[in-house]
Design a protein around this motif. Structure first.
Motif, PDB file in Angstrom:
ATOM      1  N   UNK A 221     -30.230 -17.152  18.656  1.00 55.05           N
ATOM      2  CA  UNK A 221     -30.381 -15.953  19.510  1.00 55.05           C
ATOM      3  C   UNK A 221     -29.108 -15.116  19.490  1.00 55.05           C
ATOM      4  N   UNK A 222     -27.964 -15.823  19.563  1.00 50.70           N
ATOM      5  CA  UNK A 222     -26.683 -15.101  19.588  1.00 50.70           C
ATOM      6  C   UNK A 222     -26.437 -14.320  18.297  1.00 50.70           C
ATOM      7  N   UNK A 223     -27.014 -14.832  17.190  1.00 55.47           N
ATOM      8  CA  UNK A 223     -26.773 -14.184  15.889  1.00 55.47           C
ATOM      9  C   UNK A 223     -28.044 -13.528  15.355  1.00 55.47           C
ATOM     10  N   UNK A 224     -28.928 -13.183  16.273  1.00 58.15           N
ATOM     11  CA  UNK A 224     -30.210 -12.619  15.840  1.00 58.15           C
ATOM     12  C   UNK A 224     -29.992 -11.371  14.972  1.00 58.15           C
ATOM     13  N   UNK A 225     -30.680 -11.310  13.851  1.00 59.58           N
ATOM     14  CA  UNK A 225     -30.591 -10.140  12.966  1.00 59.58           C
ATOM     15  C   UNK A 225     -29.389 -10.158  12.041  1.00 59.58           C
ATOM     16  N   UNK A 226     -28.510 -11.177  12.162  1.00 58.02           N
ATOM     17  CA  UNK A 226     -27.286 -11.194  11.334  1.00 58.02           C
ATOM     18  C   UNK A 226     -27.373 -12.162  10.142  1.00 58.02           C
ATOM     19  N   UNK A 227     -28.334 -13.105  10.210  1.00 57.62           N
ATOM     20  CA  UNK A 227     -28.274 -14.227   9.260  1.00 57.62           C
ATOM     21  C   UNK A 227     -29.095 -13.992   7.996  1.00 57.62           C
ATOM     22  N   UNK A 228     -28.453 -14.242   6.846  1.00 56.45           N
ATOM     23  CA  UNK A 228     -29.166 -14.192   5.567  1.00 56.45           C
ATOM     24  C   UNK A 228     -29.886 -15.514   5.316  1.00 56.45           C
ATOM     25  N   UNK A 229     -29.211 -16.617   5.610  1.00 54.53           N
ATOM     26  CA  UNK A 229     -29.767 -17.926   5.244  1.00 54.53           C
ATOM     27  C   UNK A 229     -29.364 -19.007   6.231  1.00 54.53           C
ATOM     28  N   UNK A 230     -30.208 -20.029   6.266  1.00 58.77           N
ATOM     29  CA  UNK A 230     -29.883 -21.271   6.972  1.00 58.77           C
ATOM     30  C   UNK A 230     -29.945 -22.359   5.894  1.00 58.77           C
ATOM     31  N   UNK A 260     -36.795 -13.989   9.912  1.00 55.62           N
ATOM     32  CA  UNK A 260     -36.518 -13.399   8.592  1.00 55.62           C
ATOM     33  C   UNK A 260     -35.286 -13.974   7.912  1.00 55.62           C
ATOM     34  N   UNK A 261     -35.092 -15.287   8.092  1.00 54.52           N
ATOM     35  CA  UNK A 261     -33.927 -15.968   7.485  1.00 54.52           C
ATOM     36  C   UNK A 261     -34.424 -16.802   6.290  1.00 54.52           C
ATOM     37  N   UNK A 262     -33.668 -16.790   5.208  1.00 54.82           N
ATOM     38  CA  UNK A 262     -34.026 -17.605   4.038  1.00 54.82           C
ATOM     39  C   UNK A 262     -33.639 -19.065   4.323  1.00 54.82           C
ATOM     40  N   UNK A 263     -34.605 -19.972   4.194  1.00 57.31           N
ATOM     41  CA  UNK A 263     -34.311 -21.395   4.425  1.00 57.31           C
ATOM     42  C   UNK A 263     -33.974 -22.058   3.086  1.00 57.31           C
ATOM     43  N   UNK A 264     -32.774 -22.630   3.033  1.00 57.44           N
ATOM     44  CA  UNK A 264     -32.315 -23.292   1.793  1.00 57.44           C
ATOM     45  C   UNK A 264     -32.148 -24.792   2.068  1.00 57.44           C
ATOM     46  N   UNK A 286     -41.532 -26.923   3.355  1.00 59.20           N
ATOM     47  CA  UNK A 286     -41.089 -26.293   2.110  1.00 59.20           C
ATOM     48  C   UNK A 286     -40.074 -25.179   2.404  1.00 59.20           C
ATOM     49  N   UNK A 287     -38.894 -25.249   1.783  1.00 57.32           N
ATOM     50  CA  UNK A 287     -37.887 -24.184   1.974  1.00 57.32           C
ATOM     51  C   UNK A 287     -38.207 -22.988   1.071  1.00 57.32           C
ATOM     52  N   UNK A 288     -37.369 -21.958   1.175  1.00 55.41           N
ATOM     53  CA  UNK A 288     -37.523 -20.799   0.283  1.00 55.41           C
ATOM     54  C   UNK A 288     -36.782 -21.019  -1.031  1.00 55.41           C
ATOM     55  N   UNK A 289     -35.650 -21.710  -0.943  1.00 53.10           N
ATOM     56  CA  UNK A 289     -34.854 -22.036  -2.145  1.00 53.10           C
ATOM     57  C   UNK A 289     -34.354 -23.479  -1.992  1.00 53.10           C
ATOM     58  N   UNK A 290     -34.206 -24.170  -3.103  1.00 53.52           N
ATOM     59  CA  UNK A 290     -33.587 -25.507  -3.071  1.00 53.52           C
ATOM     60  C   UNK A 290     -32.568 -25.599  -4.206  1.00 53.52           C
ATOM     61  N   UNK A 291     -31.534 -26.407  -3.970  1.00 55.19           N
ATOM     62  CA  UNK A 291     -30.473 -26.569  -4.973  1.00 55.19           C
ATOM     63  C   UNK A 291     -30.451 -28.006  -5.485  1.00 55.19           C
ATOM     64  N   UNK A 292     -30.104 -28.152  -6.751  1.00 55.55           N
ATOM     65  CA  UNK A 292     -30.144 -29.463  -7.410  1.00 55.55           C
ATOM     66  C   UNK A 292     -28.912 -29.692  -8.273  1.00 55.55           C
ATOM     67  N   UNK A 293     -28.423 -30.936  -8.269  1.00 55.43           N
ATOM     68  CA  UNK A 293     -27.568 -31.452  -9.350  1.00 55.43           C
ATOM     69  C   UNK A 293     -27.747 -32.967  -9.297  1.00 55.43           C
ATOM     70  N   UNK A 294     -26.792 -33.733  -9.643  1.00 53.63           N
ATOM     71  CA  UNK A 294     -26.864 -35.209  -9.617  1.00 53.63           C
ATOM     72  C   UNK A 294     -28.094 -35.730 -10.385  1.00 53.63           C
ATOM     73  N   UNK A 295     -29.128 -36.232  -9.691  1.00 54.32           N
ATOM     74  CA  UNK A 295     -30.208 -36.946 -10.403  1.00 54.32           C
ATOM     75  C   UNK A 295     -30.850 -36.108 -11.508  1.00 54.32           C
ATOM     76  N   UNK A 296     -30.874 -34.812 -11.346  1.00 52.17           N
ATOM     77  CA  UNK A 296     -31.565 -33.969 -12.340  1.00 52.17           C
ATOM     78  C   UNK A 296     -31.011 -34.199 -13.755  1.00 52.17           C
ATOM     79  N   UNK A 297     -29.713 -34.417 -13.873  1.00 53.92           N
ATOM     80  CA  UNK A 297     -29.106 -34.521 -15.209  1.00 53.92           C
ATOM     81  C   UNK A 297     -28.994 -35.938 -15.727  1.00 53.92           C
TER      82      UNK A 297
END
Ligand code: PLP
Length: 456
Positions: A221-230, A260-264, A286-297
């Motif tokens: 609430x305090x940062x409403x409208x300011x956040x690009x992502x969580x 309207x925040x992107x969930x990562x 399900x998030x909007x974006x996910x990041x990978x390293x470690x097991x993938x390679x």
């Protein structure tokens, strides 16, 4: 079959016990200190090898086992922080890599393997509609954050106290704040993890406590409208595998949708490990974006971020810039493609689950039978033993302050002496591979029982 006869090691005793000879590791560290800052290549590799004032130099790995430069043999549950999920020197993978070495490691051009790999990721990962590659988790995080900022046109990012998202400035904030400096729980302070980070970047990151919907709502609430992502680690691998409370990820999803925040999700530890589609597949949120390293390679340096088309399209359009000489190199893509195909097979996942469950159950039984104040957290593919004051699972980072890290260190040292190699940090976790055999598990469980007897 384990090949123990190799040039750079001398014997293959299991564990440190029975041998005081650690001259090779000691000497290598003396040499290293003269030419490497601190004698090491990553801050995580500090000299915390239990009682030893120098790290063990690992000379070779095969399957679930590793050998140090003095010839001691260990069953490995560090697995390069979870990367070597098929074990070390997996024969099929070695063959694939040898073939690719003959063809060429990288050309700085498009290649067919990067396409096949992206198809495989999109097939396995629910949120993945488009993919981009990187070379380390930190870089993948940078890519995801830039995409979210480009998509929303906002700067601020919300991250959770104690969650780890790599070493780069963008999110190396409030990773491990001390109790005195971290501020009130309803407004945790944003604290740079390192000297050399500009205040302006630190100020763009809003911190919240994990598993605490009420305080999170106020902070949002305090940062409403300011956040690009969580951004979060859905299972907090870097806080001893703290699990999300039932309904918590759903709560994050609904808050992000409403505001309207992107969930990562940072799935750098959980990705392809906790299920073929990672934590988002396991929990069904399900998030909007996910990041990978470690097991993938599977042990090669490749990372990725993947997400919804509407966000990733900005990268496609080149309005959000993303580059990298080494991205999606044929050598690393060949490795990742093989590893993901394997991890997409039910028998591979079942093998990992059975191994982890058997070891975790053994630890839990010891805790129960010995009436210890301790708990096992996480899932079978990655879990951690935590000694604390009430034996209840940790809920958030600040609970870490009330854990007994000395007891963990003693437990870990006993295992190391018996030939079981786990992370030296009690805030990290055990990683399981598909290569651990029933015999490895039996030896490990015996060592676990001995370690509890020793520290009792
Ligand atoms: N995110 C998580 C959850 C991690 O555990 C790590 C590394 O341990 C990173 C990000 C950073 O990845 P890398 O060390 O490959 O930059």
């Amino acid at each position: 079959m384990l090949k123990t006869n190799f040039a750079n090691t001398r014997s293959s005793e299991l564990g440190l016990a029975g041998s005081k000879d650690l001259d090779a590791s000691r000497n290598w560290f003396d040499r290293a200190k003269k030419v490497l800052a601190g004698g090491i290549s990553s801050s995580a590799r500090s000299t915390t090898t239990g009682d030893l004032p120098f790290p063990l130099y690992i000379a070779r790995g095969l399957g679930p086992r590793i050998w140090d430069a003095d010839g001691h043999q260990f069953i490995d549950y560090l697995l390069s922080y979870g990367a070597c999920i098929l074990g070390h020197g997996n024969p099929e993978l070695v063959e694939i890599l040898q073939h690719q070495l003959d063809l060429g490691t990288m050309f700085g051009t498009c290649n067919t393997l990067e396409v096949e790999l992206a198809e495989q990721i999109c097939q396995m990962v629910p949120c993945a509609e488009l993919v981009r590659y990187a070379n380390s988790g930190s870089e993948a995080i940078q890519g995801a954050i830039r995409a979210a900022r480009g998509y929303t046109g906002k700067n601020k990012i919300l991250k959770f106290e104690g969650h780890y998202h790599g070493w780069v400035d963008v999110l190396a904030i409030s990773n491990r704040p001390g109790e005195a400096e971290s501020g009130p729980i309803d407004a945790p302070r944003s604290l740079a993890h390192s000297k050399g980070m500009p205040d302006s970047i630190v100020r763009e990151v809003v911190i919240a406590p994990w598993n605490d919907p009420e305080h999170l709502t106020h902070i949002l609430d305090r940062h409403d409208g300011e956040l690009a992502a969580m951004i979060c680690e859905p299972i907090v691998a870097n806080n001893a595998c703290v699990m999300p409370q039932p309904g918590y990820l759903e709560f994050l999803r609904s808050q992000c949708d409403r505001r309207g925040i992107v969930l990562i999700y940072d799935e750098i530890c959980t990705g392809f490990r906790t299920s073929p589609g990672g934590a988002q597949d396991l929990f069904g949120v399900i998030p909007d974006i996910a990041t990978y390293s470690k097991a993938i390679g599977g042990g090669l340096p490749i990372a990725a971020f993947a997400g919804k088309r509407k966000i990733m399209d900005l990268i496609g359009a080149n309005t959000v810039k993303h580059g990298g000489t080494y991205n999606g190199s044929p050598l690393c893509a060949a490795s990742a493609l093989h590893v993901l195909r394997k991890l997409n097979q039910p028998d591979t996942q079942a093998r990992i689950a059975k191994t982890g469950q058997t070891i975790a159950d053994t630890i839990k039984k010891e805790i129960h039978d010995r009436k210890l104040s301790a708990v096992v957290q996480g899932v079978s593919a990655m879990f951690q033993l935590v000694f604390n004051s009430d034996g209840r699972p940790l809920q958030q980072y600040r609970d870490v302050h009330r854990t007994d890290q000395k007891k963990y260190a003693a437990f870990r040292q006993s295992l190391l002496e018996q030939g079981i190699h786990i992370n030296s940090s009690g805030l990290a976790c055990w990683f399981i591979s598909a290569a651990h055999t029933d015999e490895d598990v039996e030896i490990t469980c015996r060592a676990v029982r001995n370690a509890f007897a020793e520290i009792a």
